[in-house]
Scaffold this motif. Structure first.
Motif, mmCIF file in Angstrom:
data_model
loop_
_atom_site.group_PDB
_atom_site.id
_atom_site.type_symbol
_atom_site.label_atom_id
_atom_site.label_comp_id
_atom_site.label_asym_id
_atom_site.label_seq_id
_atom_site.Cartn_x
_atom_site.Cartn_y
_atom_site.Cartn_z
ATOM 1 N N ALA A 60 0.822 -1.208 0.000
ATOM 2 C CA ALA A 60 0.000 0.000 0.000
ATOM 3 C C ALA A 60 0.853 1.253 0.000
ATOM 4 N N LEU A 61 1.984 1.212 0.691
ATOM 5 C CA LEU A 61 2.873 2.369 0.682
ATOM 6 C C LEU A 61 3.363 2.634 -0.738
ATOM 7 N N GLY A 62 3.695 1.580 -1.461
ATOM 8 C CA GLY A 62 4.108 1.755 -2.851
ATOM 9 C C GLY A 62 2.983 2.328 -3.707
ATOM 10 N N ARG A 63 1.746 1.869 -3.466
ATOM 11 C CA ARG A 63 0.602 2.375 -4.221
ATOM 12 C C ARG A 63 0.378 3.864 -3.956
ATOM 13 N N CYS A 64 0.724 4.301 -2.748
ATOM 14 C CA CYS A 64 0.551 5.719 -2.408
ATOM 15 C C CYS A 64 1.382 6.611 -3.319
ATOM 16 N N LEU A 65 2.472 6.074 -3.834
ATOM 17 C CA LEU A 65 3.385 6.856 -4.653
ATOM 18 C C LEU A 65 3.057 6.762 -6.139
ATOM 19 N N LEU A 66 2.070 5.938 -6.461
ATOM 20 C CA LEU A 66 1.671 5.770 -7.860
ATOM 21 C C LEU A 66 0.382 6.525 -8.138
ATOM 22 N N PRO A 67 0.137 6.905 -9.370
ATOM 23 C CA PRO A 67 -1.135 7.564 -9.688
ATOM 24 C C PRO A 67 -2.290 6.582 -9.518
ATOM 25 N N PRO A 68 -3.461 7.063 -9.118
ATOM 26 C CA PRO A 68 -4.624 6.188 -8.946
ATOM 27 C C PRO A 68 -5.164 5.740 -10.291
ATOM 28 N N PRO A 69 -6.080 4.763 -10.296
ATOM 29 C CA PRO A 69 -6.727 4.388 -11.563
ATOM 30 C C PRO A 69 -7.336 5.620 -12.232
ATOM 31 N N ARG A 70 -7.237 5.695 -13.544
ATOM 32 C CA ARG A 70 -7.733 6.874 -14.245
ATOM 33 C C ARG A 70 -9.249 6.961 -14.255
ATOM 34 N N ARG A 71 -9.873 5.813 -14.398
ATOM 35 C CA ARG A 71 -11.333 5.789 -14.498
ATOM 36 C C ARG A 71 -11.892 4.699 -13.613
ATOM 37 N N ALA A 72 -13.033 4.977 -13.007
ATOM 38 C CA ALA A 72 -13.725 3.964 -12.224
ATOM 39 C C ALA A 72 -14.489 3.037 -13.153
ATOM 40 N N PRO A 73 -14.601 1.760 -12.791
ATOM 41 C CA PRO A 73 -15.449 0.863 -13.589
ATOM 42 C C PRO A 73 -16.889 1.360 -13.576
ATOM 43 N N ALA A 74 -17.659 0.917 -14.515
ATOM 44 C CA ALA A 74 -19.087 1.256 -14.527
ATOM 45 C C ALA A 74 -19.755 0.520 -13.377
ATOM 46 N N LEU A 75 -20.264 1.274 -12.415
ATOM 47 C CA LEU A 75 -20.865 0.683 -11.218
ATOM 48 C C LEU A 75 -22.383 0.663 -11.359
ATOM 49 N N PRO A 76 -23.028 -0.406 -10.901
ATOM 50 C CA PRO A 76 -24.485 -0.484 -11.057
ATOM 51 C C PRO A 76 -25.241 0.539 -10.219
ATOM 52 N N TRP A 77 -24.692 0.871 -9.034
ATOM 53 C CA TRP A 77 -25.353 1.830 -8.138
ATOM 54 C C TRP A 77 -24.299 2.670 -7.436
ATOM 55 N N THR A 78 -24.548 3.962 -7.325
ATOM 56 C CA THR A 78 -23.648 4.871 -6.627
ATOM 57 C C THR A 78 -24.197 5.187 -5.235
ATOM 58 N N ARG A 79 -23.345 5.818 -4.439
ATOM 59 C CA ARG A 79 -23.775 6.199 -3.081
ATOM 60 C C ARG A 79 -25.029 7.056 -3.119
ATOM 61 N N ARG A 80 -25.024 8.072 -3.986
ATOM 62 C CA ARG A 80 -26.161 8.986 -3.993
ATOM 63 C C ARG A 80 -27.435 8.298 -4.484
ATOM 64 N N GLN A 81 -27.299 7.378 -5.413
ATOM 65 C CA GLN A 81 -28.474 6.621 -5.856
ATOM 66 C C GLN A 81 -29.006 5.718 -4.751
ATOM 67 N N LEU A 82 -28.089 5.075 -4.030
ATOM 68 C CA LEU A 82 -28.519 4.184 -2.957
ATOM 69 C C LEU A 82 -29.140 4.972 -1.795
ATOM 70 N N ALA A 83 -28.556 6.130 -1.506
ATOM 71 C CA ALA A 83 -29.129 6.965 -0.444
ATOM 72 C C ALA A 83 -30.532 7.428 -0.815
ATOM 73 N N GLN A 84 -30.696 7.817 -2.064
ATOM 74 C CA GLN A 84 -32.033 8.251 -2.523
ATOM 75 C C GLN A 84 -33.009 7.083 -2.480
ATOM 76 N N ARG A 85 -32.541 5.926 -2.887
ATOM 77 C CA ARG A 85 -33.405 4.740 -2.856
ATOM 78 C C ARG A 85 -33.825 4.403 -1.434
ATOM 79 N N ALA A 86 -32.902 4.548 -0.488
ATOM 80 C CA ALA A 86 -33.213 4.247 0.908
ATOM 81 C C ALA A 86 -34.267 5.217 1.459
ATOM 82 N N ARG A 87 -34.144 6.477 1.107
ATOM 83 C CA ARG A 87 -35.084 7.459 1.633
ATOM 84 C C ARG A 87 -36.473 7.338 0.983
ATOM 85 N N ALA A 88 -36.513 6.719 -0.209
ATOM 86 C CA ALA A 88 -37.800 6.540 -0.892
ATOM 87 C C ALA A 88 -38.524 5.292 -0.422
ATOM 88 N N ALA A 89 -37.800 4.416 0.269
ATOM 89 C CA ALA A 89 -38.396 3.145 0.691
ATOM 90 C C ALA A 89 -39.466 3.356 1.765
#
Length: 315
Positions: A286-315
């Motif tokens: 992990a220390l070595g990873r700290c010195l490297l650039p992060p992934p450029r792009r996130a994978p396509a995720l089925p649900w994001t935090r804000r979508q899940l939070a909205q879904r929870a409040r609508a339930a």
């Protein structure tokens, strides 16, 4: 007046008893952040134990009284945010760290939502339901931990990535603990997934369904890995020591999911874990990873935090 030194000492004892992996990662934080992480962990651990009638994990308690225990969690949390003494060190710890960092009641309520689902005997029907549960019990905890590490409560982008790491952790935990949850009468596998695999609900841990179970678990572990990659992008925005701790934890928990997927039908012959030597290895990596650039792009995720939070409040 709450004795901060005593609360920190009790919180440290809680994390040492409750999570060796997280305790190891927490040593990488600067002293102030480390103490605040312990304080928040103590509340999370205590809520979990209250909800399941446990003491730092172990055999799940009876379902009887679950709603009363949930009401206790809500009442003590409310007192903590009101700045009042609760009579419980873990809830006093929450009140203290909330005042020091800006944690909000809404953030805590998102976490408590997961205990409410378990108290209701809830089971997921779909992938969205599964991720909804993971959001409450781990993603929302990741959000609170990020704020404790110094992320502004309104930094939505970074909080999204913190939630992603929590989702990754929980998906790996569910995959690893299928047999333990089954023994307690619980299952977090989506009903839709079981139907697709021709596995009757509640029968997934029977030996003759192990082969059909493997692709389901591989799917869950792949989903965990996607959320882990997304989380690594957000980790780059943290101070060095916090980034190091987060990436160490990501490596440790990510290895659990990958080992479960690799073991296939034998994943539940014994509980998958990481040795002390392996944990140290992930800390170094992990220390070595700290010195490297992060992934450029996130994978396509089925649900994001804000979508899940909205879904929870609508339930």
């Amino acid at each position: 007046m709450v004795n901060r030194t005593a609360l920190v000492a009790q919180a440290r004892d809680s994390i040492m008893r409750g999570s060796k992996s997280f305790a190891a990662a927490s040593r990488l934080f600067d002293p102030q952040t480390r103490e605040r992480v312990w304080l928040l962990y103590a509340w999370c651990r205590r809520c979990d134990d209250l909800a399941d009638d446990q003491d730092h994990g172990g055999t799940l308690g009876p379902d009887a009284g679950a709603q009363d225990r949930l009401a206790t969690i809500r009442t003590l949390t409310e007192l903590a945010f009101a700045g009042e003494a609760t009579g419980d060190p873990a809830f006093d710890a929450l009140g203290l760290v909330a005042r020091e960092t800006g944690l909000t009641r809404a953030m805590a309520d998102d976490v408590i939502g997961g205990f409410a689902l378990d108290a209701d005997g809830w089971r997921p029907r779909s992938e969205a339901d599964l991720l909804q549960y993971c959001f409450h019990v781990a993603g929302a905890v990741g959000v609170m931990m990020a704020v404790v590490m110094g992320v502004a409560p309104d930094d939505e982008e970074t909080l999204d990535r913190a939630c992603d790491l929590g989702l990754a952790f929980q998906l790996a935990n569910i995959a690893r603990d299928l047999d333990e949850d089954d023994a307690a009468g619980r299952s977090y596998l989506p009903l839709d997934w079981l139907v697709e695999a021709d596995i009757p609900p509640g029968e997934h841990m029977k030996p003759h369904f192990r082969r059909a179970l493997v692709p389901i678990v591989a799917r869950m572990c792949a989903l965990a890995q996607d959320y882990e990659v997304s989380a690594r992008i957000g980790a780059a925005r943290l101070p060095l020591r916090s980034r190091w701790a987060v990436l160490s934890a990501a490596g440790i928990y990510g290895a659990i999911g990958r080992e479960v997927a690799r073991a296939g039908e034998h994943a539940w012959d014994h509980r998958v874990s990481t040795s002390t030597a392996a944990k140290l290895g992930f800390v170094v990596k992990a220390l070595g990873r700290c010195l490297l650039p992060p992934p450029r792009r996130a994978p396509a995720l089925p649900w994001t935090r804000r979508q899940l939070a909205q879904r929870a409040r609508a339930a």
